[in-house]
Design an enzyme around this catalytic site. Structure first.
Site, PDB file in Angstrom:
ATOM      1  N   ASP A  42    -148.850  -0.543  37.179  1.00 56.92           N
ATOM      2  CA  ASP A  42    -149.393  -0.066  35.900  1.00 56.92           C
ATOM      3  C   ASP A  42    -148.291   0.091  34.850  1.00 56.92           C
ATOM      4  OD1 ASP A  42    -148.109   2.022  37.044  1.00 56.92           O
ATOM      5  OD2 ASP A  42    -149.709   3.496  36.742  1.00 56.92           O
ATOM      6  N   HIS A 247    -130.754 -22.891  31.136  1.00 58.95           N
ATOM      7  CA  HIS A 247    -131.415 -21.585  31.001  1.00 58.95           C
ATOM      8  C   HIS A 247    -130.975 -20.630  32.106  1.00 58.95           C
ATOM      9  CE1 HIS A 247    -134.884 -23.348  28.361  1.00 58.95           C
ATOM     10  NE2 HIS A 247    -133.729 -23.298  27.740  1.00 58.95           N
ATOM     11  N   ASP A 264    -124.852 -17.312  25.437  1.00 62.61           N
ATOM     12  CA  ASP A 264    -125.911 -17.648  24.468  1.00 62.61           C
ATOM     13  C   ASP A 264    -126.737 -16.376  24.315  1.00 62.61           C
ATOM     14  OD1 ASP A 264    -128.134 -18.527  23.077  1.00 62.61           O
ATOM     15  OD2 ASP A 264    -128.381 -20.362  24.260  1.00 62.61           O
ATOM     16  N   ASP A 276    -129.631 -16.421  17.113  1.00 61.11           N
ATOM     17  CA  ASP A 276    -129.516 -17.229  18.341  1.00 61.11           C
ATOM     18  C   ASP A 276    -128.148 -17.912  18.276  1.00 61.11           C
ATOM     19  OD1 ASP A 276    -129.793 -18.931  20.478  1.00 61.11           O
ATOM     20  OD2 ASP A 276    -131.476 -20.074  19.646  1.00 61.11           O
ATOM     21  N   HIS A 355    -130.177 -32.023  25.827  1.00 54.26           N
ATOM     22  CA  HIS A 355    -131.133 -31.297  24.988  1.00 54.26           C
ATOM     23  C   HIS A 355    -130.985 -31.695  23.530  1.00 54.26           C
ATOM     24  CE1 HIS A 355    -128.047 -28.444  23.530  1.00 54.26           C
ATOM     25  NE2 HIS A 355    -127.632 -28.324  24.773  1.00 54.26           N
ATOM     26  N   HIS A 359    -133.345 -26.177  16.689  1.00 58.56           N
ATOM     27  CA  HIS A 359    -134.761 -25.839  16.529  1.00 58.56           C
ATOM     28  C   HIS A 359    -134.878 -24.896  15.341  1.00 58.56           C
ATOM     29  CE1 HIS A 359    -133.653 -21.967  18.393  1.00 58.56           C
ATOM     30  NE2 HIS A 359    -132.939 -22.687  19.234  1.00 58.56           N
ATOM     31  N   HIS A 366    -137.672 -19.957  18.994  1.00 59.27           N
ATOM     32  CA  HIS A 366    -138.027 -21.359  18.762  1.00 59.27           C
ATOM     33  C   HIS A 366    -139.187 -21.286  17.776  1.00 59.27           C
ATOM     34  CE1 HIS A 366    -136.114 -22.908  22.746  1.00 59.27           C
ATOM     35  NE2 HIS A 366    -135.267 -22.318  21.954  1.00 59.27           N
ATOM     36  N   GLU A 389    -126.761 -26.692  17.688  1.00 61.77           N
ATOM     37  CA  GLU A 389    -126.242 -26.261  18.974  1.00 61.77           C
ATOM     38  C   GLU A 389    -125.982 -27.402  19.955  1.00 61.77           C
ATOM     39  OE1 GLU A 389    -129.156 -24.298  21.557  1.00 61.77           O
ATOM     40  OE2 GLU A 389    -130.537 -24.208  19.870  1.00 61.77           O
ATOM     41  N   TYR A 393    -122.303 -30.791  29.251  1.00 62.80           N
ATOM     42  CA  TYR A 393    -122.498 -30.109  30.535  1.00 62.80           C
ATOM     43  C   TYR A 393    -122.136 -31.105  31.625  1.00 62.80           C
ATOM     44  CZ  TYR A 393    -125.229 -27.657  27.049  1.00 62.80           C
ATOM     45  OH  TYR A 393    -125.619 -27.026  25.885  1.00 62.80           O
ATOM     46  N   ARG A 417    -121.419 -25.054  24.954  1.00 64.69           N
ATOM     47  CA  ARG A 417    -122.373 -25.170  23.836  1.00 64.69           C
ATOM     48  C   ARG A 417    -121.820 -24.295  22.712  1.00 64.69           C
ATOM     49  NH1 ARG A 417    -126.509 -24.402  26.423  1.00 64.69           N
ATOM     50  NH2 ARG A 417    -127.054 -22.211  26.184  1.00 64.69           N
ATOM     51  N   GLU A 419    -123.310 -22.778  19.134  1.00 66.85           N
ATOM     52  CA  GLU A 419    -124.591 -22.679  18.419  1.00 66.85           C
ATOM     53  C   GLU A 419    -124.479 -21.730  17.234  1.00 66.85           C
ATOM     54  OE1 GLU A 419    -127.814 -20.964  20.733  1.00 66.85           O
ATOM     55  OE2 GLU A 419    -129.294 -21.811  19.350  1.00 66.85           O
TER      56      GLU A 419
HETATM   57  N1  GLY Z   1    -131.236 -19.421  23.321  1.00 64.76           N
HETATM   58  C1  GLY Z   1    -132.212 -20.394  23.310  1.00 64.76           C
HETATM   59  C2  GLY Z   1    -131.802 -21.571  22.560  1.00 64.76           C
HETATM   60  O1  GLY Z   1    -130.640 -21.719  22.233  1.00 64.76           O
HETATM   61  O2  GLY Z   1    -132.593 -22.376  22.191  1.00 64.76           O
HETATM   62 MN    MN Z   2    -131.104 -22.104  20.150  1.00 68.02          MN
HETATM   63 MN    MN Z   3    -129.285 -20.122  22.040  1.00 65.85          MN
END
Ligand code: GLY
Ligand code: MN
Ligand code: MN
Length: 450
Positions: A42, A247, A264, A276, A355, A359, A366, A389, A393, A417, A419
């Protein structure tokens, strides 16, 4: 310690509703709030409002439903159904605004207890030319909308009218959300400022032997201390090869001398605007030769991609810019083999960069909004915010494409990465056509070392 009071400017929401209703024409829109989601037994997750509902109302309570009724007379067009005031519930879960607050604070023309939606919805939708409701968005509200519409259709031969179509409100609402106004950009600057300082703090604190979880704790403590609601998404704190899992959110390994650390992490403000940001740096304070080569390459790609952000470009152009710089660099380093155009066309780099380069960013991390409409890529306009970003890898997880060189062990376990969050700006205001909202997070090679 700066703690931000949630900002509530009723006029901002009223203006959005006016624009939304003008776009709806003769259709009525039904936009439900989020409900509480069970964590286990709950116990519930912290409440997270539906971003469309928030954007139009500013009301941060579960279970509400907003009706937008441009077919009704002035003074009956914005109707809220809310959980009413109820001391026996409020003593457990806190204050509610109730029907009175829905009108006085949130500007509803009238408000009803949520339980009355079933009975009242059909009459509110009567006379609308269409019904704007996002199918699949709410299991409890959806049957009520469909039933109300079906009743109109059943009666149409005698009443002489019925809503002709059930349409998605998303295209027009998300077109609005995609272009941020100056007050929204200011909130996103704030979200970026908090997250950038968290990244700076983390880099200064990291030493071999710390755990990824300790670094996550430092960052998220900083978010909370500075007035954020918390992390905008599950923070990724990934040492060494963990960074090659895009992820990775376990955050439970110990940081090793000689490895890179990819963080990240962004925060979400009380009014849901997000940042982000990703930074990658050496745990021990010095890059190895291979790490420095790849870091410099990702940075060059990211800077070129950011430079390409201005009105008239597309997100696709920004991606293409990053890919080209990285593929050229990977050929120079011997990690790819062949002609750059051919490699890009075949996607022969995707075992190293799998990737997209970014975005939209806003109330959702996103964020909503089209990237393309049919064959046409959406052009960047002032007020749009996107992440940039790129990353590399290097691991054994994906097979090396046929014809490409095997990867020498010295490169493996390097995940990078970088970003940033970038607002498209009018060239009359900002000559380069963009503003890096996350500019306070350093990224130069020398700044990553100590
Ligand atoms: N942290 C999620 C992305 O970079 O899209
Ligand atoms: Mn991002
Ligand atoms: Mn990110």
């Amino acid at each position: 310690m700066a703690v931000l009071a949630p900002v509530f400017d009723a006029q901002v929401f009223a203006d959005r509703r006016r624009r939304f209703m003008a776009e709806l024409g003769g259709a009525a829109a039904v936009i439900p709030a989020s409900t509480l989601v069970t964590h286990h037994a709950d116990t519930e997750w912290p409440f997270r409002q539906n971003s469309d509902f928030w954007y139009l109302t500013g009301l941060d309570e579960p279970d509400a439903v907003a009706l937008f009724l441009p077919h009704r007379p002035e003074g009956e067009r914005f109707v809220l159904f809310v959980n009413p005031r109820e001391p026996s519930a409020e003593v457990w879960t806190g204050r509610r605004w109730g029907c009175e607050g829905a009108v006085d604070r949130f500007g509803a023309d009238c408000a009803h207890p949520r339980i009355e939606l079933d009975a009242l919805l059909p009459q509110y939708l009567e006379g609308a030319e269409g019904i704007a409701y996002r199918i699949g968005s709410h299991p409890l509200v959806e049957p009520l909308v469909l039933r109300a519409w079906a009743t109109q259709l059943d009666r149409a031969p005698r009443t002489g009218r019925a809503a002709l179509a059930l349409v998605a409100p998303c295209p027009l609402l998300h077109r609005m959300r995609l272009r941020k106004d100056p007050s929204e950009l200011e909130r996103m600057r704030e979200a970026c400022k908090i997250a950038a300082s968290a990244h700076e703090l983390a880099r200064a604190a990291v030493r071999p032997g710390m755990t990824e979880r300790q670094v996550q704790a430092l960052i998220e403590q900083h978010f909370l201390e500075h007035g954020a609601r918390g992390a905008a998404y599950s923070s990724i704190v990934a040492g060494g090869d963990n960074a090659c899992v895009l992820h990775y959110i376990d955050n439970r390994d110990t940081l090793q001398e000689g490895d890179l650390l990819l963080i990240d992490a962004g925060c979400s403000l009380p009014d849901y605007y997000n940042s982000d940001i990703t930074r990658t740096f050496p745990v021990g304070g010095r890059f190895t030769g291979e790490q420095r080569e790849l870091y410099s390459l990702v940075l060059a790609a990211q800077e070129a991609a950011i430079a390409s952000v201005h009105p008239g470009q597309t997100a696709e152009d920004v991606h293409a810019t990053a890919v080209r710089v990285m593929v050229e660099g990977l050929v120079d380093l011997g990690l790819l083999l062949g002609d750059v155009d051919g490699l890009i066309e075949q996607g022969a780099y995707r075992h190293l960069y799998m990737h997209r380069t970014g975005h939209w960013l806003g109330l959702d991390v996103h964020d909503v909004g089209a990237y393309r409409l049919g064959e046409h890529h959406v052009e960047l306009e002032p007020g749009m915010v996107l992440t940039v970003e790129p990353g590399l890898y290097v691991s054994d997880r994906l097979a090396v494409p046929e014809g490409q060189p095997p990867i020498d062990d010295r490169w493996k376990g390097i995940g990078i990465r970088i970003e940033d969050d970038v607002a498209v700006r009018d060239r009359e205001d900002v000559a380069c056509g963009h503003e890096v909202l996350s500019v306070d997070a350093l990224k130069a090679v020398q700044a990553m070392e100590r």
